[in-house]
Design a protein around this motif. Structure first.
Motif, PDB file in Angstrom:
ATOM      1  N   SER A   1     -10.254  40.557   2.974  1.00 53.72           N
ATOM      2  CA  SER A   1      -9.363  41.489   3.656  1.00 53.72           C
ATOM      3  C   SER A   1      -8.358  40.738   4.518  1.00 53.72           C
ATOM      4  O   SER A   1      -8.587  39.597   4.903  1.00 53.72           O
ATOM      5  CB  SER A   1     -10.168  42.463   4.514  1.00 53.72           C
ATOM      6  OG  SER A   1     -10.849  41.758   5.531  1.00 53.72           O
ATOM      7  N   ARG A   2      -7.298  41.392   4.826  1.00 52.06           N
ATOM      8  CA  ARG A   2      -6.250  40.823   5.680  1.00 52.06           C
ATOM      9  C   ARG A   2      -6.224  41.650   6.957  1.00 52.06           C
ATOM     10  O   ARG A   2      -6.136  42.879   6.907  1.00 52.06           O
ATOM     11  CB  ARG A   2      -4.906  40.875   4.974  1.00 52.06           C
ATOM     12  CG  ARG A   2      -3.758  40.307   5.793  1.00 52.06           C
ATOM     13  CD  ARG A   2      -2.472  40.293   4.995  1.00 52.06           C
ATOM     14  NE  ARG A   2      -2.435  39.212   4.033  1.00 52.06           N
ATOM     15  CZ  ARG A   2      -2.113  37.946   4.324  1.00 52.06           C
ATOM     16  NH1 ARG A   2      -1.854  37.622   5.565  1.00 52.06           N
ATOM     17  NH2 ARG A   2      -2.055  37.039   3.383  1.00 52.06           N
ATOM     18  N   THR A   3      -6.312  40.950   8.102  1.00 51.47           N
ATOM     19  CA  THR A   3      -6.328  41.614   9.389  1.00 51.47           C
ATOM     20  C   THR A   3      -5.431  40.856  10.355  1.00 51.47           C
ATOM     21  O   THR A   3      -5.469  39.629  10.399  1.00 51.47           O
ATOM     22  CB  THR A   3      -7.764  41.647   9.964  1.00 51.47           C
ATOM     23  OG1 THR A   3      -8.624  42.270   9.021  1.00 51.47           O
ATOM     24  CG2 THR A   3      -7.833  42.392  11.270  1.00 51.47           C
ATOM     25  N   VAL A   4      -4.664  41.569  11.121  1.00 51.08           N
ATOM     26  CA  VAL A   4      -3.831  40.950  12.142  1.00 51.08           C
ATOM     27  C   VAL A   4      -4.546  41.107  13.479  1.00 51.08           C
ATOM     28  O   VAL A   4      -4.857  42.222  13.899  1.00 51.08           O
ATOM     29  CB  VAL A   4      -2.431  41.614  12.195  1.00 51.08           C
ATOM     30  CG1 VAL A   4      -1.597  41.006  13.311  1.00 51.08           C
ATOM     31  CG2 VAL A   4      -1.734  41.487  10.857  1.00 51.08           C
ATOM     32  N   ILE A   5      -4.829  39.957  14.119  1.00 51.86           N
ATOM     33  CA  ILE A   5      -5.519  39.997  15.414  1.00 51.86           C
ATOM     34  C   ILE A   5      -4.910  38.952  16.343  1.00 51.86           C
ATOM     35  O   ILE A   5      -4.293  37.981  15.907  1.00 51.86           O
ATOM     36  CB  ILE A   5      -7.039  39.721  15.275  1.00 51.86           C
ATOM     37  CG1 ILE A   5      -7.280  38.363  14.619  1.00 51.86           C
ATOM     38  CG2 ILE A   5      -7.718  40.831  14.503  1.00 51.86           C
ATOM     39  CD1 ILE A   5      -8.747  37.946  14.603  1.00 51.86           C
TER      40      ILE A   5
ATOM     41  N   ARG B   1      -7.364  29.961   9.139  1.00 55.40           N
ATOM     42  CA  ARG B   1      -8.180  30.706   8.177  1.00 55.40           C
ATOM     43  C   ARG B   1      -9.519  30.003   7.933  1.00 55.40           C
ATOM     44  O   ARG B   1     -10.575  30.634   7.979  1.00 55.40           O
ATOM     45  CB  ARG B   1      -7.409  30.856   6.870  1.00 55.40           C
ATOM     46  CG  ARG B   1      -8.156  31.600   5.812  1.00 55.40           C
ATOM     47  CD  ARG B   1      -7.326  31.684   4.554  1.00 55.40           C
ATOM     48  NE  ARG B   1      -8.043  32.411   3.534  1.00 55.40           N
ATOM     49  CZ  ARG B   1      -7.495  32.877   2.458  1.00 55.40           C
ATOM     50  NH1 ARG B   1      -6.207  32.708   2.247  1.00 55.40           N
ATOM     51  NH2 ARG B   1      -8.207  33.516   1.575  1.00 55.40           N
TER      52      ARG B   1
ATOM     53  N   ASN C   1     -13.178  31.536   9.038  1.00 56.08           N
ATOM     54  CA  ASN C   1     -14.168  31.796   7.987  1.00 56.08           C
ATOM     55  C   ASN C   1     -15.393  30.905   8.143  1.00 56.08           C
ATOM     56  O   ASN C   1     -16.534  31.359   7.976  1.00 56.08           O
ATOM     57  CB  ASN C   1     -13.541  31.626   6.606  1.00 56.08           C
ATOM     58  CG  ASN C   1     -12.628  32.777   6.258  1.00 56.08           C
ATOM     59  OD1 ASN C   1     -12.824  33.902   6.688  1.00 56.08           O
ATOM     60  ND2 ASN C   1     -11.602  32.494   5.478  1.00 56.08           N
TER      61      ASN C   1
END
Length: 71
Positions: free
Chosen positions: A2-6, A26, A30
């Motif tokens: 998934s791609r999430t902006v935080i 990344r 991870n």
């Protein structure tokens, strides 16, 4: 995946990258997620083993006696 902006704590991220030997955000995130998951699994397994010893279901002395499984 998934791609999430935080928003990230850059200092914490840099410190984690140094500890983990990672070079990208990344990979750092991870790897950190995998590491913490594995750590807590090991802690639970250790606690379960301690409980087995306390209950008498596991004899730790047998496990520590390497002559039983090493020639």
């Amino acid at each position: 995946m998934s791609r999430t902006v935080i928003d990230l704590d850059d200092e914490a991220l840099e410190a984690a990258a140094r500890e983990l030997g990672t070079t990208t955000k990344r990979d750092t995130i991870n790897t950190a997620l995998r590491e913490i998951t594995a750590r807590y699994r090991r802690l639970r397994a250790l606690e379960n083993s301690r409980q087995l010893v306390a209950d008498g279901a596991l004899d730790i002395d047998i496990l520590l006696d390497k002559t039983r499984y090493r020639p």
